[in-house]
Write a protein that holds these residues in place. Sequence first.
Motif, short mmCIF file in Angstrom:
data_model
loop_
_atom_site.label_atom_id
_atom_site.label_comp_id
_atom_site.label_asym_id
_atom_site.label_seq_id
_atom_site.Cartn_x
_atom_site.Cartn_y
_atom_site.Cartn_z
N ALA A 26 -80.22 64.81 3.92
CA ALA A 26 -79.41 64.96 2.71
C ALA A 26 -78.42 66.09 2.93
O ALA A 26 -78.76 67.14 3.45
N LEU A 27 -77.19 65.83 2.52
CA LEU A 27 -76.17 66.88 2.54
C LEU A 27 -76.05 67.39 1.11
O LEU A 27 -75.88 66.61 0.19
N ALA A 28 -76.17 68.68 0.90
CA ALA A 28 -76.22 69.21 -0.46
C ALA A 28 -75.28 70.38 -0.65
O ALA A 28 -75.13 71.22 0.21
N LEU A 29 -74.64 70.39 -1.81
CA LEU A 29 -73.92 71.57 -2.27
C LEU A 29 -74.77 72.16 -3.36
O LEU A 29 -75.28 71.44 -4.21
N VAL A 283 -67.38 80.72 -11.79
CA VAL A 283 -67.93 79.40 -11.47
C VAL A 283 -69.43 79.49 -11.14
O VAL A 283 -70.19 78.56 -11.40
N GLY A 284 -69.82 80.59 -10.55
CA GLY A 284 -71.23 80.78 -10.21
C GLY A 284 -71.60 80.29 -8.83
O GLY A 284 -72.78 80.24 -8.50
N ALA A 285 -70.61 79.89 -8.02
CA ALA A 285 -70.91 79.37 -6.69
C ALA A 285 -69.67 79.40 -5.83
O ALA A 285 -68.54 79.36 -6.32
N ALA A 286 -69.87 79.50 -4.53
CA ALA A 286 -68.79 79.44 -3.54
C ALA A 286 -69.44 79.05 -2.22
O ALA A 286 -70.61 79.35 -1.97
N LEU A 287 -68.68 78.39 -1.35
CA LEU A 287 -69.22 77.89 -0.09
C LEU A 287 -68.73 78.74 1.09
O LEU A 287 -67.57 79.16 1.12
N ASP A 288 -69.61 78.97 2.05
CA ASP A 288 -69.20 79.60 3.30
C ASP A 288 -68.32 78.63 4.08
O ASP A 288 -68.44 77.41 3.94
N VAL A 289 -67.44 79.17 4.94
CA VAL A 289 -66.60 78.35 5.80
C VAL A 289 -67.10 78.45 7.23
O VAL A 289 -67.35 79.55 7.74
N ASP A 290 -67.27 77.31 7.88
CA ASP A 290 -67.76 77.24 9.25
C ASP A 290 -66.56 77.04 10.19
O ASP A 290 -65.92 75.99 10.16
N LYS A 360 -78.12 75.31 5.02
CA LYS A 360 -77.16 75.51 3.94
C LYS A 360 -75.92 74.65 4.19
O LYS A 360 -75.52 74.43 5.33
N SER A 361 -75.33 74.18 3.10
CA SER A 361 -74.08 73.44 3.24
C SER A 361 -72.91 74.42 3.40
O SER A 361 -72.81 75.39 2.65
N VAL A 362 -72.06 74.15 4.38
CA VAL A 362 -70.91 74.99 4.64
C VAL A 362 -69.67 74.10 4.74
O VAL A 362 -69.74 72.95 5.15
N LEU A 363 -68.52 74.65 4.36
CA LEU A 363 -67.27 73.90 4.47
C LEU A 363 -66.81 73.89 5.92
O LEU A 363 -66.75 74.93 6.57
N VAL A 364 -66.51 72.70 6.44
CA VAL A 364 -66.17 72.56 7.85
C VAL A 364 -64.81 71.91 8.07
O VAL A 364 -64.28 71.93 9.18
#
Length: 400
Positions: A26-29, A283-290, A360-364
Motif C-alpha cells: 500500500a502506498l499511503a499519504l 494544513v497539519g501535514a507536509a511530505l518529504d521530498v526524495d 514513509k511516503s515521500v514525494l519523488v
Amino acid sequence: MRSTRTSAAPRRGRRTVLAATGLVAALALTATACDGSADSASDKPDATTSQAADGGGKVQIPAELAGKLKEHGIDADRWKDGGWKDWDKDKWLSDAKDFVNPVIEGLWKPDRMQSAKEADKTVTTKDASAGQGVSDPDPAPVRAQAEKTPYHRNAAPVGKVFFDSPEGPAVCSGTVVRDVNHPGKSNLVWTAGHCVHAGGSGGWYRNITFVPAYNDYGKSEAELTNANPTEIAPYGNWWADWASTSNQWIQGGSETGGEGAAYDYAVLHVKPERGSKSLEETVGAALDVDFSAPSAAEARKMGAWGYPAAPPYNGLKMFKCVDVPGRFSLSPTLPTMHRIGCTMTGGSSGGGWFRVRNGKSVLVSNTSIGPADNTWLAGPQLGRDAETLYQNMSKTYGGR
C-alpha cells in the motif's frame, strides 16, 4: 493523455491514512486528522478574506514588488486594477529574477476557480518515439480512483494551483512539502514548471495561488453553487510570493514538453490571504521530498495524486493512480523520466508522485506530460538539480 501547465492550527485527533492499495503493498499519504469537535467551518479560515488590504479595503502591493514592476515600466496600481491582463511580450516577465505575484484581493473567488481550464501538455507519437531504446514499453492504463472525502482528513497536503495565462484562468495540482531548514513551519508547495512559467515561448504566469484540499467534500458542480466557502477552500487561499523553476524549463520548455520536460518541476513559497501560521501548521501535514532519483526497481510502486480537469473529469474532485514505474525519454540526450499507467487528464499536472521509503511516503516526482489518449503519465526524476533549486528556495525564502 494531457497534462496541464500550477487559519486554524492543526488540531489533535486520530491520524488517518490515505491509501491506494495494490496486491502486495500500500502506498499511503498521512495527514493529521481533525477530531470530530474541530470540524466546523468556524474553525477554518475565511477563504474570501485577504490580509493584503488596509483599513479602507484597498489592496496594498509591497514596495519591493512595486519597485520590480516599475523596473519593467509597469505601474503597480494599474497592475492590480487589471494591468496584469496585458500579455504583450514586453510586459510578460520571463527571467527568474522577474517573478512578481502581488495579492489581488478577491480575485480567486469560487466561481472563478471553477472556470479555470487545464492547459494541455500532450506528447505526440513522434515525440514519444524520439526516445526509443531508452523508454520502457508503454504501461497498461491504470484507471484513476477517486480519493476519499473529506480531503482534509485523507489527503490534506494535496491541492490545486490556480494561475492566469494569456488564455485565461488555468489550473494545476500541487503538494505541500516539508522545509528542511524550517521544520514544522513549511510554506513550500511542489508543482510542475509549466504551472508557473510558459517555457521558452513566454514568461511567468500571474496570480498564482494554492488551495489545499480544494472542494473538501468532493461536491458536484450543482452542489457547489450553495457551498460554504470553507468547503471549497478549507484552509484558505495561499498566494505565491515567490516561485522557482529550472533554467532548463525556462529556456527549453514547450507545448509538448520539449527539452525542458525532464526538468519540469517548480517550488512555490506561499503566504496566506488571512492568518499568520505557516502552511504546514495550518494544513497539519507536509511530505518529504526524495531527491535520490530511484530506479524503477528501487521504487517498486509510485502513486500520482491530482485534480484532473479535462474530460471525462471536471477538475472538482481529487483522484489517484498507483502503478509500477517505468522509464520514459523524449531524447537520448535528456535524463529519463518516470512513467506510470494512469487515466488522469489535464489539470493533474504538477500533482505529486509518491513512493514508500523507510516506511514513509515521500514525494519523488510530479505529473508533467502524457499522450493524447490519456493512458499514462510521465514526470521528471528529482536529482541534484531539483535539490539545489529546493534548497535555494528554502534558504532564501523559507521561514518568512
